[in-house]
Design a protein around this motif. Structure first.
Motif, PDB file in Angstrom:
ATOM      1  N   LEU A  52       0.853  -1.185   0.000  1.00 16.11           N
ATOM      2  CA  LEU A  52       0.000   0.000   0.000  1.00 16.11           C
ATOM      3  C   LEU A  52       0.888   1.235   0.000  1.00 16.11           C
ATOM      4  O   LEU A  52       1.916   1.261   0.674  1.00 16.11           O
ATOM      5  N   PHE A  53       0.492   2.249  -0.760  1.00 24.24           N
ATOM      6  CA  PHE A  53       1.248   3.496  -0.819  1.00 24.24           C
ATOM      7  C   PHE A  53       0.485   4.603  -0.103  1.00 24.24           C
ATOM      8  O   PHE A  53      -0.737   4.717  -0.273  1.00 24.24           O
ATOM      9  N   ILE A  54       1.199   5.448   0.647  1.00 20.06           N
ATOM     10  CA  ILE A  54       0.606   6.587   1.346  1.00 20.06           C
ATOM     11  C   ILE A  54       1.370   7.846   0.949  1.00 20.06           C
ATOM     12  O   ILE A  54       2.584   7.921   1.099  1.00 20.06           O
ATOM     13  N   GLY A  55       0.631   8.854   0.426  1.00 23.00           N
ATOM     14  CA  GLY A  55       1.258  10.102   0.012  1.00 23.00           C
ATOM     15  C   GLY A  55       0.257  11.243  -0.039  1.00 23.00           C
ATOM     16  O   GLY A  55      -0.945  11.036   0.104  1.00 23.00           O
ATOM     17  N   ASP A  56       0.777  12.459  -0.273  1.00 22.53           N
ATOM     18  CA  ASP A  56      -0.074  13.656  -0.220  1.00 22.53           C
ATOM     19  C   ASP A  56      -0.324  14.303  -1.583  1.00 22.53           C
ATOM     20  O   ASP A  56      -1.045  15.297  -1.652  1.00 22.53           O
ATOM     21  N   GLN A  57       0.254  13.771  -2.656  1.00 26.68           N
ATOM     22  CA  GLN A  57       0.081  14.402  -3.969  1.00 26.68           C
ATOM     23  C   GLN A  57      -0.532  13.430  -4.972  1.00 26.68           C
ATOM     24  O   GLN A  57      -0.095  12.282  -5.078  1.00 26.68           O
ATOM     25  N   LEU A  58      -1.494  13.915  -5.726  1.00 21.69           N
ATOM     26  CA  LEU A  58      -2.159  13.086  -6.734  1.00 21.69           C
ATOM     27  C   LEU A  58      -1.274  12.780  -7.930  1.00 21.69           C
ATOM     28  O   LEU A  58      -1.197  11.638  -8.382  1.00 21.69           O
ATOM     29  N   PHE A  59      -0.607  13.801  -8.473  1.00 23.50           N
ATOM     30  CA  PHE A  59       0.063  13.656  -9.765  1.00 23.50           C
ATOM     31  C   PHE A  59       1.418  12.968  -9.686  1.00 23.50           C
ATOM     32  O   PHE A  59       1.959  12.567 -10.710  1.00 23.50           O
TER      33      PHE A  59
END
Length: 170
Positions: free
Chosen positions: A112-119
């Motif tokens: 699973l990946f966790i991040g704050d940016q869509l692009f």
């Protein structure tokens, strides 16, 4: 039209994710962005981040940081965290998401990946075949290129919310 940028979940913070439930569902590897996902941009690991990674190890997760930053930034953050890491990742390029899974000895089905940016974060995870959680940025102060991307993200998130609402209330 914007589905390629849609996260699998959107939460207020990394620190509210129910990691025990995620582990119970069979996930074994977690890939994290750093800046504005775990700490404000450029900040060292704080007490919350240190406690989170200790908790994740206790649960049984393998963890890897994947960042577009250069190695000194990632290494400095990781001193207290002690996760695996990939720097200068060129997100949304798929190559380093795969490298992170290889390092953790996980695969697309249990990572699973966790991040704050869509692009960069979410789009890269989606291209790599990994489920993702988008979190709201920790701090509003960001570099100019990110500020511009955030304006475009608002458009995509508007349609994401509309679609999600339709799904919840058919």
């Amino acid at each position: 039209m914007f589905e390629r940028f849609y996260p699998d979940a959107w939460l207020a913070s990394t620190y509210v994710i129910p990691f025990e439930e995620i582990y119970d569902k069979g996930y074994r590897g977690l890939i994290f962005d750093i800046d504005n996902t775990l700490v404000p941009h450029g900040a060292p690991a704080d007490h919350r981040a240190i406690a989170l990674f200790a908790r994740l190890r206790k649960i049984g997760f393998q963890t890897c940081l994947i960042s577009n930053n250069k190695e000194p930034r990632v290494k400095m953050f990781n001193q207290e965290i002690q996760a695996m890491y990939v720097f200068d990742a060129h997100k949304p390029s798929v190559k380093n998401y795969i490298k992170a899974m290889e390092m953790m000895q996980t695969d697309r089905s249990n990572t699973l990946f966790i991040g704050d940016q869509l692009f960069t974060d979410v789009f890269g995870a989606k291209r790599a075949g990994i489920r993702s959680i988008l979190v709201k940025p920790i701090h509003p102060k960001e570099e100019i290129q990110i500020v511009i991307k955030r304006r475009l993200e608002k458009i995509v998130l508007y349609f994401y919310k509309k679609r999600r609402n339709r799904m919840l209330f058919p």
